[in-house]
Motif scaffolding. Structure first.
Motif, PDB file in Angstrom:
ATOM      1  N   GLY A 496       0.729  -1.259   0.016  1.00 40.31           N
ATOM      2  CA  GLY A 496      -0.019  -0.033   0.024  1.00 40.31           C
ATOM      3  C   GLY A 496       0.738   1.382  -0.006  1.00 40.31           C
ATOM      4  N   GLN A 497       1.888   1.234   0.876  1.00 44.98           N
ATOM      5  CA  GLN A 497       2.865   2.392   0.798  1.00 44.98           C
ATOM      6  C   GLN A 497       3.515   2.581  -0.284  1.00 44.98           C
ATOM      7  N   GLY A 498       3.943   1.388  -1.373  1.00 38.59           N
ATOM      8  CA  GLY A 498       4.263   1.785  -2.556  1.00 38.59           C
ATOM      9  C   GLY A 498       3.506   2.148  -3.595  1.00 38.59           C
ATOM     10  N   ALA A 499       2.063   1.855  -3.379  1.00 42.98           N
ATOM     11  CA  ALA A 499       1.253   2.319  -4.493  1.00 42.98           C
ATOM     12  C   ALA A 499       0.884   3.586  -4.213  1.00 42.98           C
ATOM     13  N   LYS A 500       0.961   4.164  -2.813  1.00 43.00           N
ATOM     14  CA  LYS A 500       0.669   5.704  -2.469  1.00 43.00           C
ATOM     15  C   LYS A 500       1.734   6.364  -3.214  1.00 43.00           C
ATOM     16  N   SER A 501       3.117   5.865  -2.933  1.00 48.00           N
ATOM     17  CA  SER A 501       4.189   6.758  -3.589  1.00 48.00           C
ATOM     18  C   SER A 501       4.057   6.749  -4.974  1.00 48.00           C
ATOM     19  N   ALA A 502       3.575   5.659  -5.784  1.00 46.82           N
ATOM     20  CA  ALA A 502       3.687   5.559  -7.008  1.00 46.82           C
ATOM     21  C   ALA A 502       2.502   6.600  -7.671  1.00 46.82           C
ATOM     22  N   VAL A 503       1.319   6.730  -6.988  1.00 47.00           N
ATOM     23  CA  VAL A 503       0.490   7.508  -7.168  1.00 47.00           C
ATOM     24  C   VAL A 503       0.697   8.926  -7.111  1.00 47.00           C
ATOM     25  N   ALA A 504       1.473   9.015  -6.015  1.00 46.40           N
ATOM     26  CA  ALA A 504       1.872  10.622  -6.073  1.00 46.40           C
ATOM     27  C   ALA A 504       3.016  10.977  -7.324  1.00 46.40           C
ATOM     28  N   ALA A 505       3.773  10.148  -7.337  1.00 51.70           N
ATOM     29  CA  ALA A 505       4.972  10.359  -8.484  1.00 51.70           C
ATOM     30  C   ALA A 505       4.240  10.427  -9.906  1.00 51.70           C
ATOM     31  N   LEU A 507       0.974  11.575 -10.425  1.00 52.16           N
ATOM     32  CA  LEU A 507       0.438  12.787 -10.492  1.00 52.16           C
ATOM     33  C   LEU A 507       1.722  14.162 -10.363  1.00 52.16           C
ATOM     34  N   ALA A 508       2.695  13.970 -10.046  1.00 47.12           N
ATOM     35  CA  ALA A 508       3.687  15.186 -10.047  1.00 47.12           C
ATOM     36  C   ALA A 508       4.315  14.969 -11.400  1.00 47.12           C
ATOM     37  N   ARG A 509       4.405  13.833 -12.302  1.00 43.90           N
ATOM     38  CA  ARG A 509       4.793  13.820 -13.552  1.00 43.90           C
ATOM     39  C   ARG A 509       3.707  14.582 -14.497  1.00 43.90           C
ATOM     40  N   VAL A 510       2.481  14.209 -14.484  1.00 42.62           N
ATOM     41  CA  VAL A 510       1.302  14.794 -15.004  1.00 42.62           C
ATOM     42  C   VAL A 510       1.336  16.308 -14.914  1.00 42.62           C
ATOM     43  N   GLN A 516       5.168  22.097 -18.581  1.00 44.74           N
ATOM     44  CA  GLN A 516       6.010  22.100 -19.954  1.00 44.74           C
ATOM     45  C   GLN A 516       5.407  22.538 -21.342  1.00 44.74           C
ATOM     46  N   GLN A 517       4.086  21.848 -21.465  1.00 38.30           N
ATOM     47  CA  GLN A 517       3.355  22.237 -22.421  1.00 38.30           C
ATOM     48  C   GLN A 517       2.741  23.630 -22.566  1.00 38.30           C
ATOM     49  N   ASP A 518       2.504  24.126 -21.370  1.00 40.52           N
ATOM     50  CA  ASP A 518       1.855  25.256 -21.308  1.00 40.52           C
ATOM     51  C   ASP A 518       3.170  26.540 -21.614  1.00 40.52           C
ATOM     52  N   GLU A 519       4.416  26.237 -21.089  1.00 34.14           N
ATOM     53  CA  GLU A 519       5.548  27.209 -21.542  1.00 34.14           C
ATOM     54  C   GLU A 519       5.864  27.076 -22.965  1.00 34.14           C
ATOM     55  N   SER A 520       5.853  25.805 -23.596  1.00 29.19           N
ATOM     56  CA  SER A 520       6.390  25.706 -24.953  1.00 29.19           C
ATOM     57  C   SER A 520       5.384  26.171 -25.920  1.00 29.19           C
TER      58      SER A 520
END
Length: 852
Positions: A496-505, A507-510, A516-520
């Motif tokens: 569960g902790q791994g899944a939680k960190s994966a979800v947070a990662a 979301l951060a990538r998105v 980046q798209q907004d800037e370019s």
């Protein structure tokens, strides 16, 4: 209790407040026996004949029913059924006027008797003590018995009271004037009444049974005493005659000395009262299984020939009873009252049926009852309050009833009024007080019913609102618990902790990608699109400007040509005469040139169409593949417009050439010398006009753009050849146009001289017409005709060769199949244009030599 019994045994009774002593008028019917049952042609049986709610119908029109069969079924405890008084057929179920002071209509069953008196199956019980208490009450309820003294309260509810009562009172007073139904019933059926009293004693178990009867019924008193002598609990109480002795609270006061408080019931004080006719119906139902389908009715009054008591089937129209007793009143004068003169009401029609509470039908004479007294203002004498047995204030009740002040009426205890009519009887102002009270009671009951419905609706709404709120809270609580469970599961396990960190990662990538798209986006996307759009707009603007300039130039040239042609008509005619060419040769040459021009234009249009399609394809592909989109767009637009102009010009040239040739042929038949020359001139002018419209110059910038776009395309080798052919064709068109312009100037002079010579020979009238036709047909350009014979012949030969080459199979075959066919078509067209240019150059040179 013992004091009461002792007073009764000593014939010492109490008195109630008020009361009156109206004329009894019982002598009309108290000495006549009860006549047997009389069945009318049709029975009208109201569905509701009691206090409460009607039952549910069990029959429908067309059904055949038996005597005693139930027509309705009770749906609530306050409902009692109705039964068929005899056997017969149900005609219809419809609304009909009922026995009520309002004169309103209610649902009734219309039945036609078959006079066979066929009974339904009955279960006779010789000893009612063998039945349980529940079975006895059930039989009473199924028999449809309700209070027959006037109230109509369901009897099975009254007899289902708690046991160990102090007093069971049988009301046999029958205090109202004229009515003798109970009196005759006690005289003739005292035994059955005694059985009914025994059944009530078995159910209620009272300590004392009191039978209250007025002293004006000696025969009935004797019959009841004889029938009830075996019942030790029974006391026959003979009371003084006073109206309204038969009232429930009044009779209880007289026999027991107890007063029932306002708003309470006698059963709450250990007393139950039943009417003597109700006792008879109970005995019939429990012992003989006979429902309440008939009753004794007193038909009386001085307006009848034979007043008497009759067994009347429920549902019998009053009209039939009156007819049976003989009505001696005229139709316009008679008034029919249902009930006695004190508590009865006037019927709106004599078709009203008899119901369970009908005990009298009164038909008074005109002088017997003064029914035409007019109401006047109250004089406040107070007599109404003195005679009121319920100790009310009739005067104030009447004022509040007229004002519809319901709260005041309730405060004055309106519902304690028993509608006895004593107040109205003594009123010197002839105010119908009872009618005011009845209307007010009906309005209050209706308002209370609406209030009850509103309260129920409000309660349902609030209950629903509370239920929805509870469901919402339950859902939220369930979701909260599920969320907490998921969080706990994720925090408690490594997975569960791994899944939680994966979800947070994730979301951060998105979020990072979106930023980046907004800037370019402004530099990479918006700029090329805007550049492309601006380049396309500029190309379209340049093409429109070029088209407008060409149109203005062509209009200017057309105006100059027309002016020149009008100013020098004689000169063209002279040149034509000097040429020395025969008319037939000139016409033939003109026709040959026209046909050659038509074939050349057609071939050129086809080749140009193929080249344009290929170039458009190449341009489109280059636009998609190369970054210089604005150049390709402008080249494609220019090429499409050139193609459209060439097609339109070729069509106009063909049409104008054919019309000119036809006009020349027709004129040549009338004036062979003049018309052929004119026709040749017109044909030449049309040929020039078509050539000028078809041979549109290829802009060097456009050629360079097309060539550059085609060079950049590396998809196929055929594109380069088609581009080269298009460039060669454009150059040939430009050279041809320059040559033709020079020849046109010389031909214009020769045409003017020819027209002048024709004017000299044939007259001015025809010449003017011819010149007018020439001006009309060739207003855009000046017709060109060579001045010398050799030049014209050379031109005709060149045109013929061009026509022959253009009509050859190689020239007209489909050009889009292979690369070699495209090259051959281009060469043939080029040769034809070169030959035409050479002929025009020779003609020009010859013209210059002669002019020197």
């Amino acid at each position: 209790m013992q004091d009461i019994i002792q007073r009764i045994d000593n014939n010492q009774f109490w008195k109630f407040h008020g009361g009156i002593h109206p004329p009894e008028q019982k002598f009309l019917t108290n000495d006549k026996p009860i006549r047997p049952l009389h069945l009318p042609e049709q029975l009208v049986i109201p569905v509701q004949q009691h206090i409460g709610v009607p039952g549910d119908l069990l029959v429908k029109p067309g059904d055949k029913v038996l005597k005693g069969q139930a027509l309705t079924a009770p749906s609530t405890p306050m409902a009692v059924p109705i039964h068929a008084p005899t056997s017969g057929k149900i005609d219809k179920i419809d609304l009909h006027v009922i026995a009520h002071p309002s004169g309103l209509s209610e649902l009734c069953v219309f039945m036609t008797p078959d006079h066979e008196e066929t009974w339904r199956e009955r279960h006779i019980c010789q000893d009612f003590t063998d039945l349980s208490r529940h079975d006895i009450i059930k039989r009473i309820a199924n028999a449809g018995i309700s209070g027959m003294g006037g109230a109509g309260f369901p009897t099975h509810i009254k007899v289902d009271s708690k046991p160990d009562l102090n007093f069971l009172i049988i009301n046999a007073a029958e205090c109202e004037p004229y009515i003798t139904a109970d009196d005759l019933l006690m005289q003739e059926h005292s035994v059955t009444i005694s059985q009914g009293i025994s059944i009530l004693r078995h159910l209620l178990e009272p300590k004392v049974i009191l039978i209250g009867i007025e002293d004006n019924k000696p025969k009935a008193i004797e019959a009841i005493r004889e029938a009830t002598k075996h019942l030790k609990e029974v006391r026959v109480c003979v009371t003084p005659t006073q109206y309204p002795m038969g009232g429930e609270k009044q009779l209880i006061k007289v026999l027991t000395g107890k007063e029932i408080p306002s708003g309470s019931l006698p059963s709450q004080h250990g007393i139950v009262m039943q009417n003597v006719a109700t006792c008879f119906a109970i005995a019939e139902a429990v012992i003989h299984d006979i429902p309440l389908i008939k009753r004794v009715v007193t038909i009386t009054g001085q307006g009848l020939d034979k007043p008497q008591n009759m067994w009347a089937a429920l549902g019998t129209p009053v009209k039939d009873l009156i007819s049976y007793c003989g009505n001696n009143q005229s139709t316009s004068q008679k008034a029919v009252i249902m009930g006695g003169p004190m508590m009865g009401f006037t019927l709106p029609t004599d078709r009203v049926p008899v119901v369970k509470i009908t005990n009298c039908v009164l038909v008074p004479s005109n002088r017997e009852l003064n029914l035409n007294n007019k109401e006047v203002e109250c004089i406040r004498c107070g007599q109404c309050a003195e005679v009121c047995p319920s100790q009310l204030l009739p005067q104030e009740l009447q004022w509040s009833a007229k004002a519809k002040d319901h709260d005041k009426l309730k405060a004055l205890n309106l519902f304690d009024c028993i509608d006895c009519g004593a107040c109205a009887y003594v009123c010197p102002s002839h105010i119908p007080l009872v009618q005011y009270y009845r209307v007010a009671k009906a309005e209050i009951r209706e308002q209370e019913l609406m209030d009850v419905k509103a309260e129920k609706a409000k309660a349902r709404f609030e209950a629903r609102k509370a239920r929805l709120e509870r469901e919402k809270q339950a859902r939220e609580e369930k979701q909260r618990k599920a969320s907490e469970a998921r969080k706990a599961a994720m925090n408690s396990t490594p997975e569960g902790q791994g899944a939680k960190s994966a979800v947070a990662a994730a979301l951060a990538r998105v979020k990072a990608k979106k930023a980046q798209q907004d800037e370019s986006e402004p530099t990479n996307t918006a700029q090329p699109v805007s550049n492309t759009k601006s380049a396309a707009a500029a190309a379209i603007a340049r093409a429109k400007a070029k088209k407008a300039a060409k149109a203005a130039e062509q209009n200017k040239v057309s105006e100059n040509s027309v002016n020149k042609e009008q100013s020098e008509p004689s000169q063209a005619a002279d040149v034509s005469d000097k040429a020395g060419v025969s008319k037939d040769d000139r016409v033939a040459a003109a026709i040959a040139r026209a046909k050659a021009k038509k074939a050349a234009n057609k071939t050129a249009a086809e080749i140009e169409s193929r080249d344009s399609n290929a170039q458009s394809t190449a341009v489109q592909s280059n636009v998609e593949e190369t970054p210089t989109k604005e150049k390709r767009v402008s080249a494609a637009i220019a090429k499409a417009k050139a193609k459209k102009a060439a097609q339109k010009a070729s069509k106009d040239g063909e049409t104008d050439t054919q019309s000119a040739t036809a006009a020349e042929t027709e004129k040549s038949e009338q004036t062979p010398t003049k018309e052929k020359r004119v026709s040749a001139a017109i044909a030449k002018a049309k040929a020039k006009k078509a050539a000028q419209k078809a041979n549109v110059d290829a802009n060097p910038d456009e050629q360079a753009t097309i060539k550059a776009d085609v060079d950049k395309s590396e998809n196929s080798a055929s594109k380069e050849k088609r581009v080269a052919a298009a460039i060669a064709k454009a150059k040939a068109k430009k050279a041809n146009k320059s040559a033709k312009s020079e020849v046109t100037e010389q031909a214009s002079k020769g045409l003017n001289e020819t027209v002048a010579a024709e004017q000299t020979q044939t007259g001015t009238g025809n010449t003017n017409a011819t010149v007018k036709q020439v001006d009309t047909e060739s207003s855009d350009d000046t017709a060109a005709k060579p001045s010398d014979k050799k030049a014209r012949i050379a031109a005709a030969v060149a045109k013929a060769k061009a026509k022959k080459q253009a009509q050859s199979p190689e020239a007209v075959s489909e050009p889009a199949t292979t690369e070699s066919s495209d090259v051959e078509d281009t060469q043939l067209a080029k040769k034809a244009r070169i030959a035409a240019a050479v002929a025009k150059a020779k003609a020009k040179k010859q013209q210059q030599t002669e002019s020197k």
